[in-house]
Design a protein around this motif. Sequence first.
Motif, mmCIF file in Angstrom:
data_model
loop_
_atom_site.group_PDB
_atom_site.id
_atom_site.type_symbol
_atom_site.label_atom_id
_atom_site.label_comp_id
_atom_site.label_asym_id
_atom_site.label_seq_id
_atom_site.Cartn_x
_atom_site.Cartn_y
_atom_site.Cartn_z
ATOM 1 N N THR A 291 42.687 44.039 47.466
ATOM 2 C CA THR A 291 43.812 43.713 48.302
ATOM 3 C C THR A 291 44.970 44.531 47.671
ATOM 4 O OG1 THR A 291 44.329 42.062 46.830
ATOM 5 C CG2 THR A 291 42.904 41.259 48.536
ATOM 6 N N GLN B 1 35.977 38.974 46.375
ATOM 7 C CA GLN B 1 37.152 38.580 45.423
ATOM 8 C C GLN B 1 36.358 37.959 44.075
ATOM 9 O OE1 GLN B 1 39.731 36.711 48.164
ATOM 10 N NE2 GLN B 1 41.222 38.417 47.202
ATOM 11 N N ASP C 241 40.403 46.141 42.899
ATOM 12 C CA ASP C 241 41.385 45.032 43.695
ATOM 13 C C ASP C 241 41.104 45.437 45.075
ATOM 14 O OD1 ASP C 241 43.035 43.369 44.631
ATOM 15 O OD2 ASP C 241 44.804 44.081 43.342
#
Length: 372
Positions: free
Chosen positions: A78, A338, A76
Motif C-alpha cells: 500500500t 497483507q 508494503d
Amino acid sequence: MNVSSRAKALTAAVLTAGLCLAAAGCTKSDSSSDGDSHASAAAADDSAASQQVASPSAAGPGCTYKTYGGGVPRLDITDGRTIVGFSQSESTSNPFRATETKSIEQQAKKLGVKLIERNANADVNTQNSQIEDMIAQGAKALIVAPENSDGLGPALAKAKSAKIPVLTIDRTVGGTACTDFMAFIGSDFYHQAQLAADDLAGATGGGDAHVAILTGTPGNNVTTDRTKGFEDRARAKYPKMKVVASQTGNFAQTDGQKVMEQLLQSHSDINAVYAENDEMALGAIQAIRSAGKTPGKDVKVVSIDGIEQAVKNVGAGQMVSDIETNPRFGPLAFQALQDFYGTTGVQPKVIIKDGHFTAGNAKQALDQGLVY
C-alpha cells in the motif's frame, strides 16, 4: 438437512459479517459502494454480499514472506510504489469475471495499491505470456485467476525464480502451496455439485430423472470437482437418477445452447439439466424452449454461479435453484497479501461461503443485491 433448510442456513451465512483468513485470526470485511446504477453491482462489495470465509484448510502457521519459497523480500503493497499484478483468465463479458475484476480494482483503489492488469481471454498460453510481461513491468506480487489448473507452469516458474509470490483465486494451479504459489482462495466446488444433485433430486420426485450434464472447460479443478461431486452424490443417494449425457459447454452460453440442442435431439428422455455454470444454464434454457419444451416444467434446470439473470429464472420457476460462487475476491485477496507480508500468514487453502438461491429466497437475494 432438506433443501429449504439448507437454503435458509446458507442465506444466513452469506449475511454473516466476519471473515477469517488465518486459522486463529478474524477481521471484519470492509464495505464500499460506488453508486453504480446496476443494483447488484452497487452492492458488490457491501458487507452482505462480500466474501466470507467458511474455513482455512488447516490450523497452524500460515505462509509468510519469510517461508515462501525459501524467503522473498518484504513489501508494503500500500506504499503507492509497489506494483501488484492481476491476471484475469477470461473475458469480462462474463458477469462472474466482470464482478471479480471490479472487486479487485475497487479494493486496490481503496488501499492505494498500484495495480496493473491483464486479461488472457480464455487462452492459457496468453496468460503465461501476460504474467511474464507483468513481471517485466515491475510487478512484485501477483493475484492470478488461472485459466487452466495445469497450464501455468512457465509463468509460475518465472515468478518463483524472481522471488515474486503468486496468490491464486477461484481456480487452483499445480504445485505446492508456499513453494510454487502462496495460497488458493475459492469455493468448495465439490460441495456445490452435491447441492446441485440434491436440488435436482428434490425437484424430480426423489431423483427419478434423466440428467444431461453441461460440464465446464476441461483441464481445471472447477470442472473436475463439479462433475465428480454431482456424479458421486447421485450414485450414493439417488439410484433412480441417471446421467444420460455429459458434454462440455466450455462455461459459455453459446456453447451451452448448441450442446443442449444436440443433446435434446439425441436423448428425447432428458428431463433434467445440471449446468456447471450459469452461462451454460442460460444457453440450455434457450435450447429447451427451441425444442418446444418448458424449462422448469418439462425439464428441470439446476446451475452454479449466482448471476442476476439465473437467480431471476429461479424466482420465475424456470430453474430449480442456483448455487452461488461469490466472485468478490478483492477484500480477501488483498488481506491475504497483507497477512503474507505481516506476521499472520495465509493458510494454503481458504474456502469461502457461498449462498444457495431457491424459489423461497431468490427475490430476497435480488432485492438485497446478493447476486451479480
